[in-house]
Motif scaffolding. Structure first.
Motif, PDB file in Angstrom:
ATOM      1  N   THR A 188       0.802  -1.221   0.000  1.00 23.35           N
ATOM      2  CA  THR A 188       0.000   0.000   0.000  1.00 23.35           C
ATOM      3  C   THR A 188       0.837   1.275   0.000  1.00 23.35           C
ATOM      4  OG1 THR A 188      -1.493  -1.283   1.433  1.00 23.35           O
ATOM      5  CG2 THR A 188      -2.116   0.989   0.942  1.00 23.35           C
ATOM      6  N   GLY A 189       1.670   1.406  -1.007  1.00 27.75           N
ATOM      7  CA  GLY A 189       2.402   2.648  -1.193  1.00 27.75           C
ATOM      8  C   GLY A 189       3.695   2.783  -0.421  1.00 27.75           C
ATOM      9  N   SER A 190       4.115   1.734   0.284  1.00 26.90           N
ATOM     10  CA  SER A 190       5.337   1.806   1.081  1.00 26.90           C
ATOM     11  C   SER A 190       6.171   0.544   0.904  1.00 26.90           C
ATOM     12  CB  SER A 190       5.008   1.981   2.568  1.00 26.90           C
ATOM     13  OG  SER A 190       4.305   3.182   2.796  1.00 26.90           O
ATOM     14  N   ILE A 191       7.486   0.677   1.133  1.00 19.35           N
ATOM     15  CA  ILE A 191       8.372  -0.481   1.095  1.00 19.35           C
ATOM     16  C   ILE A 191       8.966  -0.703   2.483  1.00 19.35           C
ATOM     17  CG2 ILE A 191       8.886  -0.337  -1.359  1.00 19.35           C
ATOM     18  CD1 ILE A 191      11.501   1.072  -0.665  1.00 19.35           C
ATOM     19  N   PHE A 192       9.292  -1.968   2.775  1.00 15.71           N
ATOM     20  CA  PHE A 192       9.669  -2.361   4.126  1.00 15.71           C
ATOM     21  C   PHE A 192      10.934  -3.211   4.127  1.00 15.71           C
ATOM     22  CE2 PHE A 192       5.201  -1.443   4.082  1.00 15.71           C
ATOM     23  CZ  PHE A 192       4.934  -0.847   5.304  1.00 15.71           C
TER      24      PHE A 192
ATOM     25  N   LEU B 114      10.679   1.435   5.321  1.00 13.75           N
ATOM     26  CA  LEU B 114      11.890   2.012   4.733  1.00 13.75           C
ATOM     27  C   LEU B 114      11.587   3.341   4.046  1.00 13.75           C
ATOM     28  CD1 LEU B 114      14.798   2.091   3.664  1.00 13.75           C
ATOM     29  CD2 LEU B 114      14.095   0.505   1.850  1.00 13.75           C
ATOM     30  N   ALA B 115      10.566   3.367   3.185  1.00 14.63           N
ATOM     31  CA  ALA B 115      10.269   4.588   2.432  1.00 14.63           C
ATOM     32  C   ALA B 115       8.898   4.482   1.781  1.00 14.63           C
ATOM     33  CB  ALA B 115      11.333   4.816   1.359  1.00 14.63           C
ATOM     34  N   LYS B 116       8.370   5.631   1.397  1.00 12.81           N
ATOM     35  CA  LYS B 116       7.174   5.674   0.568  1.00 12.81           C
ATOM     36  C   LYS B 116       7.596   5.475  -0.885  1.00 12.81           C
ATOM     37  CE  LYS B 116       4.098   6.752   3.757  1.00 12.81           C
ATOM     38  NZ  LYS B 116       2.969   5.848   4.094  1.00 12.81           N
ATOM     39  N   ILE B 117       6.792   4.774  -1.644  1.00 15.82           N
ATOM     40  CA  ILE B 117       7.141   4.508  -3.038  1.00 15.82           C
ATOM     41  C   ILE B 117       7.177   5.806  -3.845  1.00 15.82           C
ATOM     42  CG2 ILE B 117       4.853   4.143  -4.063  1.00 15.82           C
ATOM     43  CD1 ILE B 117       7.876   1.777  -4.424  1.00 15.82           C
ATOM     44  N   SER B 118       6.461   6.814  -3.393  1.00 16.55           N
ATOM     45  CA  SER B 118       6.432   8.108  -4.086  1.00 16.55           C
ATOM     46  C   SER B 118       7.757   8.857  -3.984  1.00 16.55           C
ATOM     47  CB  SER B 118       5.307   8.976  -3.523  1.00 16.55           C
ATOM     48  OG  SER B 118       5.471   9.164  -2.126  1.00 16.55           O
ATOM     49  N   GLU B 119       8.665   8.406  -3.117  1.00 21.02           N
ATOM     50  CA  GLU B 119       9.976   9.051  -2.988  1.00 21.02           C
ATOM     51  C   GLU B 119      10.896   8.722  -4.157  1.00 21.02           C
ATOM     52  OE1 GLU B 119      11.957   8.697   0.833  1.00 21.02           O
ATOM     53  OE2 GLU B 119      10.064   8.143   1.784  1.00 21.02           O
TER      54      GLU B 119
ATOM     55  N   GLU C 124      -2.471  -7.563 -11.167  1.00 22.36           N
ATOM     56  CA  GLU C 124      -3.027  -6.359 -11.779  1.00 22.36           C
ATOM     57  C   GLU C 124      -3.459  -5.327 -10.741  1.00 22.36           C
ATOM     58  OE1 GLU C 124      -3.776  -3.808 -14.718  1.00 22.36           O
ATOM     59  OE2 GLU C 124      -2.944  -5.827 -15.012  1.00 22.36           O
ATOM     60  N   ASN C 125      -4.035  -5.782  -9.632  1.00 19.70           N
ATOM     61  CA  ASN C 125      -4.478  -4.825  -8.611  1.00 19.70           C
ATOM     62  C   ASN C 125      -3.296  -4.095  -7.974  1.00 19.70           C
ATOM     63  OD1 ASN C 125      -3.838  -7.407  -7.311  1.00 19.70           O
ATOM     64  ND2 ASN C 125      -4.554  -6.445  -5.420  1.00 19.70           N
ATOM     65  N   VAL C 126      -2.159  -4.790  -7.862  1.00 14.69           N
ATOM     66  CA  VAL C 126      -0.953  -4.155  -7.318  1.00 14.69           C
ATOM     67  C   VAL C 126      -0.389  -3.157  -8.323  1.00 14.69           C
ATOM     68  CG1 VAL C 126       1.385  -4.534  -6.445  1.00 14.69           C
ATOM     69  CG2 VAL C 126      -0.425  -6.168  -5.900  1.00 14.69           C
TER      70      VAL C 126
ATOM     71  N   ASN D  43      -0.871   4.543  -9.197  1.00  9.15           N
ATOM     72  CA  ASN D  43      -1.404   5.687  -8.444  1.00  9.15           C
ATOM     73  C   ASN D  43      -0.369   6.293  -7.504  1.00  9.15           C
ATOM     74  OD1 ASN D  43      -3.968   5.467  -9.602  1.00  9.15           O
ATOM     75  ND2 ASN D  43      -4.656   3.995  -8.056  1.00  9.15           N
ATOM     76  N   GLN D  44       0.560   5.463  -7.021  1.00  6.46           N
ATOM     77  CA  GLN D  44       1.500   5.900  -5.988  1.00  6.46           C
ATOM     78  C   GLN D  44       2.849   6.364  -6.552  1.00  6.46           C
ATOM     79  OE1 GLN D  44       0.713   5.975  -2.757  1.00  6.46           O
ATOM     80  NE2 GLN D  44      -1.141   4.732  -2.659  1.00  6.46           N
ATOM     81  N   SER D  45       3.218   5.907  -7.756  1.00  2.00           N
ATOM     82  CA  SER D  45       4.573   6.110  -8.272  1.00  2.00           C
ATOM     83  C   SER D  45       4.677   7.319  -9.192  1.00  2.00           C
ATOM     84  CB  SER D  45       5.027   4.866  -9.051  1.00  2.00           C
ATOM     85  OG  SER D  45       4.882   3.703  -8.281  1.00  2.00           O
ATOM     86  N   LYS D  46       5.869   7.899  -9.235  1.00  2.00           N
ATOM     87  CA  LYS D  46       6.154   8.958 -10.200  1.00  2.00           C
ATOM     88  C   LYS D  46       6.303   8.380 -11.600  1.00  2.00           C
ATOM     89  CE  LYS D  46       8.703  11.805  -6.852  1.00  2.00           C
ATOM     90  NZ  LYS D  46      10.050  12.327  -6.494  1.00  2.00           N
ATOM     91  N   ASP D  47       6.982   7.230 -11.693  1.00  2.00           N
ATOM     92  CA  ASP D  47       7.235   6.603 -12.992  1.00  2.00           C
ATOM     93  C   ASP D  47       7.307   5.095 -12.800  1.00  2.00           C
ATOM     94  OD1 ASP D  47       8.023   6.228 -15.731  1.00  2.00           O
ATOM     95  OD2 ASP D  47      10.084   5.981 -15.017  1.00  2.00           O
ATOM     96  N   LEU D  48       6.283   4.383 -13.247  1.00  2.00           N
ATOM     97  CA  LEU D  48       6.237   2.930 -13.130  1.00  2.00           C
ATOM     98  C   LEU D  48       6.621   2.293 -14.451  1.00  2.00           C
ATOM     99  CD1 LEU D  48       5.521   0.358 -11.503  1.00  2.00           C
ATOM    100  CD2 LEU D  48       3.189   0.589 -12.402  1.00  2.00           C
TER     101      LEU D  48
END
Length: 258
Positions: A182-186, A223-228, A240-242, A248-253
């Protein structure tokens, strides 16, 4: 002396068998290696202390849990084809003259052979397998980070490692986490997070690489938000849902095709 060698060889064979299968039962090991139940438990105790496997009820697992990280040897074997495709795509964001932080992840290791096509790069890392491989590429200027070496991760961490990172400013950080949700990495350990956070804070841009195994498990520490990250690269087997969540969360996927 001969008996000690036999025990070591058996324990190595048991570890390889568990790593190859992910999970095995005690009864399976008894039959496979023709040893007693007591010997199986003794060998599993030894392998767990060595942080190669995790003992579970009636068996042993190489699969990580939210508090147990499998050995580098197991993680290196998971999704190797997907990791190679991800790394091939990642190199399209690199160019001659760049300086790059590489973390300790097995996802990043397949990137290294592709560095041969560049005329000049500087790579900064504490990951021993990466260091060994990069020494075979004369075009790459290698900076080795110090610290306390952890065999399970094949890398160094702690005050000396973070202190060295803070004295360097790189063009790009390339890393991979243990898991995404959900938008974060661990990650598992604070030392690992400290090193990776320092890399992110001391680079102009950043890239996170994630094969589909990162979306099937949970981990303890944020660790960080994926938007970083400037770039997020995944493989085409991610659900597909991921993918929609990442869009929605990433700058560039970017999705690496098999």
């Amino acid at each position: 002396m001969g008996r000690a060698i036999d025990v070591k060889e058996r324990q190595t064979n048991i570890a390889d068998y568990i790593l190859a299968n992910g999970f095995v039962t005690v009864d399976e090991l008894i039959e496979k290696f023709n040893i007693s139940r007591m010997t199986v438990h003794r060998d599993l105790d030894y392998l767990e202390r060595a942080q190669l496997i995790q003992k579970v009820r009636n068996g042993a697992s190489a699969q990580p849990s939210n508090i147990f990280e499998s050995d580098f040897a197991y993680r290196e074997r998971v999704n190797i084809h997907q990791k190679e495709e991800i790394c091939k795509l990642a190199t399209t964001f690199l160019h001659d003259g760049m300086s790059i932080f590489l973390d300790d992840s097995t996802t990043v290791i397949p990137l290294i052979p592709h560095l041969r096509k560049f005329k000049s790069l500087t790579v900064v890392t504490s990951c021993l397998p990466a260091i060994i491989e990069i020494t075979q590429i004369p075009e790459v200027n290698l900076i080795v980070l110090g610290g306390i070496y952890k065999h399970k991760y094949r890398s160094s961490y702690g005050y000396f490692s973070v202190s060295a990172i803070n004295k360097i400013h790189a063009d790009m950080t390339i890393l991979s986490p243990h898991s995404y949700k959900t938008g974060s990495i661990f990650e598992y350990e604070q030392d690992v997070i400290s090193a990776k956070r320092a890399m992110l804070e001391n680079s102009e841009k950043s890239m996170v690489l994630m094969d589909n195994s990162k979306f099937k498990q949970t981990t303890l520490y944020l660790l960080a938000k994926i938007s970083e990250f400037d770039h997020v690269i995944i493989d085409s087997d991610v659900p597909e849902n991921v993918i929609k969540d990442l869009e929605n969360q990433s700058k560039d996927l970017q999705i690496a095709k098999a």
